[in-house]
Enzyme design. Structure first.
Site, PDB file in Angstrom:
ATOM      1  N   GLY A  52       0.815  -1.203   0.000  1.00  0.00           N
ATOM      2  CA  GLY A  52       0.000   0.000   0.000  1.00  0.00           C
ATOM      3  C   GLY A  52       0.846   1.250   0.000  1.00  0.00           C
ATOM      4  O   GLY A  52       1.943   1.278  -0.565  1.00  0.00           O
ATOM      5  N   SER A  53       0.365   2.292   0.661  1.00  0.00           N
ATOM      6  CA  SER A  53       1.012   3.598   0.634  1.00  0.00           C
ATOM      7  C   SER A  53       2.474   3.544   1.062  1.00  0.00           C
ATOM      8  O   SER A  53       3.369   3.897   0.295  1.00  0.00           O
ATOM      9  CB  SER A  53       0.245   4.565   1.542  1.00  0.00           C
ATOM     10  OG  SER A  53       0.876   5.825   1.599  1.00  0.00           O
ATOM     11  N   GLN A  54       2.734   3.102   2.281  1.00  0.00           N
ATOM     12  CA  GLN A  54       4.115   3.025   2.748  1.00  0.00           C
ATOM     13  C   GLN A  54       4.850   1.838   2.137  1.00  0.00           C
ATOM     14  O   GLN A  54       6.024   1.936   1.785  1.00  0.00           O
ATOM     15  CB  GLN A  54       4.158   2.931   4.278  1.00  0.00           C
ATOM     16  CG  GLN A  54       3.773   4.209   4.995  1.00  0.00           C
ATOM     17  CD  GLN A  54       4.790   5.331   4.817  1.00  0.00           C
ATOM     18  OE1 GLN A  54       5.955   5.095   4.549  1.00  0.00           O
ATOM     19  NE2 GLN A  54       4.324   6.561   4.956  1.00  0.00           N
ATOM     20  N   SER A  68      -4.270 -11.263  -3.566  1.00  0.00           N
ATOM     21  CA  SER A  68      -4.090  -9.816  -3.494  1.00  0.00           C
ATOM     22  C   SER A  68      -4.050  -9.183  -4.879  1.00  0.00           C
ATOM     23  O   SER A  68      -3.355  -9.655  -5.786  1.00  0.00           O
ATOM     24  CB  SER A  68      -2.802  -9.475  -2.749  1.00  0.00           C
ATOM     25  OG  SER A  68      -2.518  -8.098  -2.837  1.00  0.00           O
ATOM     26  N   HIS A  77       4.657   2.162  12.304  1.00  0.00           N
ATOM     27  CA  HIS A  77       3.806   2.740  13.345  1.00  0.00           C
ATOM     28  C   HIS A  77       3.827   1.755  14.511  1.00  0.00           C
ATOM     29  O   HIS A  77       3.849   0.535  14.310  1.00  0.00           O
ATOM     30  CB  HIS A  77       2.390   2.934  12.812  1.00  0.00           C
ATOM     31  CG  HIS A  77       1.438   3.577  13.777  1.00  0.00           C
ATOM     32  ND1 HIS A  77       1.809   4.574  14.662  1.00  0.00           N
ATOM     33  CD2 HIS A  77       0.108   3.357  14.005  1.00  0.00           C
ATOM     34  CE1 HIS A  77       0.753   4.950  15.374  1.00  0.00           C
ATOM     35  NE2 HIS A  77      -0.289   4.223  14.999  1.00  0.00           N
ATOM     36  N   GLU A 103      -3.734  12.961  15.577  1.00  0.00           N
ATOM     37  CA  GLU A 103      -4.814  12.649  14.648  1.00  0.00           C
ATOM     38  C   GLU A 103      -6.178  12.997  15.229  1.00  0.00           C
ATOM     39  O   GLU A 103      -7.032  13.581  14.564  1.00  0.00           O
ATOM     40  CB  GLU A 103      -4.785  11.159  14.302  1.00  0.00           C
ATOM     41  CG  GLU A 103      -3.598  10.733  13.465  1.00  0.00           C
ATOM     42  CD  GLU A 103      -3.464   9.225  13.373  1.00  0.00           C
ATOM     43  OE1 GLU A 103      -2.647   8.763  12.553  1.00  0.00           O
ATOM     44  OE2 GLU A 103      -4.154   8.503  14.123  1.00  0.00           O
ATOM     45  N   GLU A 114     -15.070  30.453   3.797  1.00  0.00           N
ATOM     46  CA  GLU A 114     -14.399  31.041   4.957  1.00  0.00           C
ATOM     47  C   GLU A 114     -13.941  30.012   5.993  1.00  0.00           C
ATOM     48  O   GLU A 114     -12.953  30.248   6.692  1.00  0.00           O
ATOM     49  CB  GLU A 114     -15.318  32.072   5.622  1.00  0.00           C
ATOM     50  CG  GLU A 114     -15.654  33.252   4.738  1.00  0.00           C
ATOM     51  CD  GLU A 114     -14.412  33.958   4.206  1.00  0.00           C
ATOM     52  OE1 GLU A 114     -13.389  34.006   4.915  1.00  0.00           O
ATOM     53  OE2 GLU A 114     -14.467  34.461   3.064  1.00  0.00           O
ATOM     54  N   SER A 167      -3.300  39.677   7.127  1.00  0.00           N
ATOM     55  CA  SER A 167      -3.564  41.081   7.444  1.00  0.00           C
ATOM     56  C   SER A 167      -3.502  41.303   8.949  1.00  0.00           C
ATOM     57  O   SER A 167      -3.660  40.373   9.748  1.00  0.00           O
ATOM     58  CB  SER A 167      -4.948  41.481   6.931  1.00  0.00           C
ATOM     59  OG  SER A 167      -5.962  40.860   7.711  1.00  0.00           O
TER      60      SER A 167
END
Length: 350
Positions: A27-29, A52, A109, A196, A228, A253
């Site tokens: 997957g992602s990692q 898979s 993780h 998170e 906004e 500002s």
């Protein structure tokens, strides 16, 4: 005392070039680590279950693909790159039976290890290499000869070389180009969950929705409320990301800055911090982990119900319409709020 930052000179990639590496999951990692390590001269095998859909993808990219158990048996260093809630079943079925003394288990993780969802043997190394960015960024930065700041941690050091392996892996994926920080499994897991839940995802999304609702309930148009309270948030976050809170205040500002420093503390006040403190205790105690694992094992019925309810919120409907007018946004971003499940388009860092 300042945290030591490790760079290229502190890591010897030969510590893993001489070993067989396995990435479990693509997957992602998983895909980012695998590709970066492969291009760093390492021997990488992908471990996946037999049906898979990632198998042909990994093969097309030139990887040798094995069933998960065979990949674990084959490798010296095994990166478990599956979701937190899936790790226990994959570990019990395919990983634990194929471990042997001296091997290394690597995670990005600390959830499964820290909360004892798995029981790792004492004769192996257990380490973490956690880039502070999603997989696609880990990959794109590596391709550009850069890197993503990365955390490393050692939970078990049976061989006496666990930290050396972690640093070598971090170097192989490009982390030492940006800087590597040493932590521990508890600190990474608790701070990650807290961030998170209370700030990055839970806190930010709840604040955005609350602001939107207050304006709409007061009779202001949904479009103005969206612009906004959500649309312009990216501008502020980008400024903070690039130059800190003070840098952001320098760029807005004086009217906005005065409102920031005088009103912000009235909204996010001590009562909010007290609720954050209570949630931190919930995370530290393992109560949240137990709740989430229980929800997953029960089929995510409550979770999916909440998802469906959230997708019907007014801010999603007006947001989908307005994003459709923003030609600079990608196609996937525009479809959010039109019934598309988050899981189908969001890439996470886990």
């Amino acid at each position: 005392m300042a945290t030591k930052i490790y760079t290229n000179k502190d890591a010897n990639i030969n510590a893993i070039r001489r070993k067989k590496l396995a990435v479990i999951g693509f997957g992602s990692q998983g895909h980012a680590h695998a590709l970066n390590l492969k291009e760093s001269g390492c021997d990488v095998t992908i471990g996946l279950y037999s049906k898979s859909k990632s198998r042909p993808v990994a093969k097309k990219l030139g990887f040798k693909v094995m069933d998960t158990g065979d990949a674990v048996k084959h490798a010296d260093v095994i990166f478990v790159a599956t979701p937190d809630t899936v790790i226990p079943s994959v570990y019990a079925k395919d990983i634990a039976p194929n471990l042997s003394a001296g091997k290394t288990l690597l995670f990005s993780h600390g959830f499964a290890v820290h909360f004892d969802l798995i029981d790792t043997p004492d004769d192996i190394d257990v380490i973490m290499v956690a880039p502070k960015g999603p997989g696609h960024t880990v990959r794109s930065q590596f391709v550009e000869k850069k890197g993503v700041p990365t955390l490393i941690a050692v939970d078990k050091d049976a061989t006496g070389k666990a930290k050396q392996t972690a640093l070598a892996w971090a170097k192989g994926i490009g982390g030492t180009r940006a800087g590597v920080f040493e932590t521990n499994f508890r600190e990474e897991t608790v701070t990650d969950l807290f961030g998170e839940q209370c700030v990055l995802c839970g806190g930010a999304s709840a604040l955005v929705k609350a602001g939107y609702e207050v304006l709409v309930e007061a009779g202001y148009s949904p479009e103005m409320a969206y612009f906004e309270c959500l649309h312009e948030l990216k501008l502020i976050v980008d400024l903070m990301n690039e130059s800190g809170i003070a840098g952001m205040r320098f760029s807005i500002s004086e009217t906005a800055e005065y409102g920031d420093v005088t009103v912000g503390p009235k909204i996010i006040n001590e009562s909010v911090k007290n609720r954050m403190r209570r949630q931190l205790k919930t995370i530290e105690s393992g109560k949240f982990a137990k709740e989430w694992v229980g929800e997953f094992e029960a089929g995510c019925k409550n979770f999916n119900k909440i998802r469906k309810t959230e997708e019907k919120h007014g801010i999603e409907k007006v947001g989908a319409k307005l994003r459709g007018m923003m030609t600079w946004l990608g196609k996937k971003a525009k479809t959010v709020g039109k019934g598309v499940s988050q899981a189908s388009y969001v890439s996470t860092s886990k």
